[in-house]
Design an enzyme around this catalytic site. Structure first.
Site, PDB file in Angstrom:
ATOM      1  N   GLY A  19       0.899  -1.512   0.088  1.00  0.00           N
ATOM      2  CA  GLY A  19       0.108   0.239  -0.041  1.00  0.00           C
ATOM      3  C   GLY A  19       0.871   1.808  -0.082  1.00  0.00           C
ATOM      4  N   LEU A 100      -1.134  -7.248  -8.345  1.00  0.00           N
ATOM      5  CA  LEU A 100      -0.330  -7.944  -9.369  1.00  0.00           C
ATOM      6  C   LEU A 100      -1.474  -8.820 -10.231  1.00  0.00           C
ATOM      7  CD1 LEU A 100       1.793  -9.482  -6.116  1.00  0.00           C
ATOM      8  CD2 LEU A 100       2.335  -7.718  -8.663  1.00  0.00           C
ATOM      9  N   LYS A 101      -2.637  -8.209 -10.491  1.00  0.00           N
ATOM     10  CA  LYS A 101      -3.166  -9.403 -11.395  1.00  0.00           C
ATOM     11  C   LYS A 101      -3.499  -9.023 -12.605  1.00  0.00           C
ATOM     12  CE  LYS A 101      -4.058 -12.994  -8.312  1.00  0.00           C
ATOM     13  NZ  LYS A 101      -3.610 -13.902  -8.186  1.00  0.00           N
ATOM     14  N   LEU A 102      -4.446  -9.491 -13.604  1.00  0.00           N
ATOM     15  CA  LEU A 102      -4.260  -8.364 -14.743  1.00  0.00           C
ATOM     16  C   LEU A 102      -5.415  -8.055 -14.256  1.00  0.00           C
ATOM     17  CD1 LEU A 102      -3.396  -7.903 -17.684  1.00  0.00           C
ATOM     18  CD2 LEU A 102      -4.010 -10.212 -18.228  1.00  0.00           C
ATOM     19  N   ASN A 115      -1.568   2.277 -14.430  1.00  0.00           N
ATOM     20  CA  ASN A 115      -1.378   1.317 -13.792  1.00  0.00           C
ATOM     21  C   ASN A 115       0.688   1.810 -13.929  1.00  0.00           C
ATOM     22  OD1 ASN A 115      -0.228  -1.069 -12.592  1.00  0.00           O
ATOM     23  ND2 ASN A 115       1.044  -1.228 -14.446  1.00  0.00           N
ATOM     24  N   HIS A 117       4.555   1.407 -13.699  1.00  0.00           N
ATOM     25  CA  HIS A 117       5.209  -0.311 -13.233  1.00  0.00           C
ATOM     26  C   HIS A 117       7.019   0.564 -13.467  1.00  0.00           C
ATOM     27  CE1 HIS A 117       6.835  -4.214 -14.978  1.00  0.00           C
ATOM     28  NE2 HIS A 117       7.579  -2.936 -15.147  1.00  0.00           N
ATOM     29  N   GLU A 187       8.767   7.298  -8.509  1.00  0.00           N
ATOM     30  CA  GLU A 187       7.129   7.095  -8.765  1.00  0.00           C
ATOM     31  C   GLU A 187       6.058   8.076  -8.342  1.00  0.00           C
ATOM     32  OE1 GLU A 187       6.315   2.380  -7.901  1.00  0.00           O
ATOM     33  OE2 GLU A 187       8.208   1.970  -8.802  1.00  0.00           O
TER      34      GLU A 187
HETATM   35  C1  GRF Z   1       5.217   0.021  -7.514  1.00  0.00           C
HETATM   36  O1  GRF Z   1       7.194  -0.554  -7.592  1.00  0.00           O
HETATM   37  C2  GRF Z   1       4.610   0.102  -8.755  1.00  0.00           C
HETATM   38  O2  GRF Z   1       5.523   0.296  -9.324  1.00  0.00           O
HETATM   39  C3  GRF Z   1       4.112  -1.086  -8.297  1.00  0.00           C
HETATM   40  O3  GRF Z   1       3.521  -1.979  -7.164  1.00  0.00           O
HETATM   41  C4  GRF Z   1       4.266  -1.611  -6.915  1.00  0.00           C
HETATM   42  C5  GRF Z   1       4.069  -0.740  -5.316  1.00  0.00           C
HETATM   43  O4  GRF Z   1       3.181  -1.874  -4.439  1.00  0.00           O
HETATM   44  N1  GRF Z   1       2.662  -1.152  -9.534  1.00  0.00           N
HETATM   45  P1  GRF Z   1       3.381  -1.325  -2.431  1.00  0.00           P
HETATM   46  O5  GRF Z   1       3.021  -0.093  -2.996  1.00  0.00           O
HETATM   47  O6  GRF Z   1       4.563  -1.168  -2.794  1.00  0.00           O
HETATM   48  O7  GRF Z   1       2.813  -2.297  -2.062  1.00  0.00           O
END
Ligand code: GRF
Length: 205
Positions: A19, A100-102, A115, A117, A187
């Protein structure tokens, strides 16, 4: 004045992990840097992100696995996240924050699922390319630069149109963890900035 120019855009945030991305978006909202509100959180499993959302009083749903498109559409619309603006609410967005899912894109939401990445797509994307795996692959390839990509989602992993990218160096001393931390700094800037652009583009329509 149109309501959409003053009312925050509703976001449905989907996550599977810690999160941190949700934290980042909420911090940007609280600072007044992102004209949005988190209307609900959907987690693909019990996780810290779901706990944080509940603690923040956000309606939170754990739907194990990949939530079917019709169920996702019903759930987000029931919480005020609609792809069409109404006189009282701007158009909403489905935001993947470490999901983590499509994602199965609900009818009407094409081009409205975003999204982030942790690499410079189109490199180092696709199935299995998440978290540490991405940074390990970047280091193994001897890249001198990495970063993050905010993109709209389509029916595959990590292939939709790019909204923005931010870059950072890869250092010779990097481990996957040190590189992940440097990318995550980018990010934290990129995701709110991309959402600000997308929401502003809606208002200009
Ligand atoms: C980040 O690295 C993002 O790029 C990817 O999920 C990560 C964040 O996950 N999509 P979280 O917020 O730490 O659970």
């Amino acid at each position: 004045m149109a309501a959409s120019s003053t009312i925050p855009a509703p976001l449905a945030v989907l996550l599977s992990g810690s999160g941190r991305t949700l934290d980042n978006l909420r911090a940007a909202i609280d600072r007044g840097d992102l004209p949005a509100r988190v209307a609900l959180v959907i987690a693909s499993r019990e996780c810290l992100g779901a706990e944080k959302a509940r603690a923040a009083g956000i309606p939170t749903f754990v739907v194990p696995g990949a939530i079917p498109a019709h169920e996702l559409g019903r759930l987000v619309r029931a919480h005020g996240v609609s792809p069409e603006p109404s006189p009282s609410t701007p158009a909403g967005w489905i935001v993947l924050a470490g999901y983590l899912k499509l994602v199965n894109i609900p009818p009407g939401f094409d081009g409205r699922v975003v999204n982030i990445h942790p690499a410079l797509l189109p490199k180092f994307g696709g199935p299995g390319m998440h978290g540490r795996h991405v940074h390990q692959a970047v280091l193994a390839a001897g890249e001198r630069e990495s970063g993050c990509t905010v993109h709209l989602c389509d029916a595959r992993f990590d292939t939709g149109p790019i909204v923005l990218q931010r870059r950072c160096p890869v250092l010779p001393s990097d481990t996957p963890d040190t590189l992940a931390a440097r990318v995550f700094e980018q990010e934290c800037i990129a995701f709110p900035e991309a959402l600000v652009r997308l929401i502003a583009a809606d208002k200009a329509r």
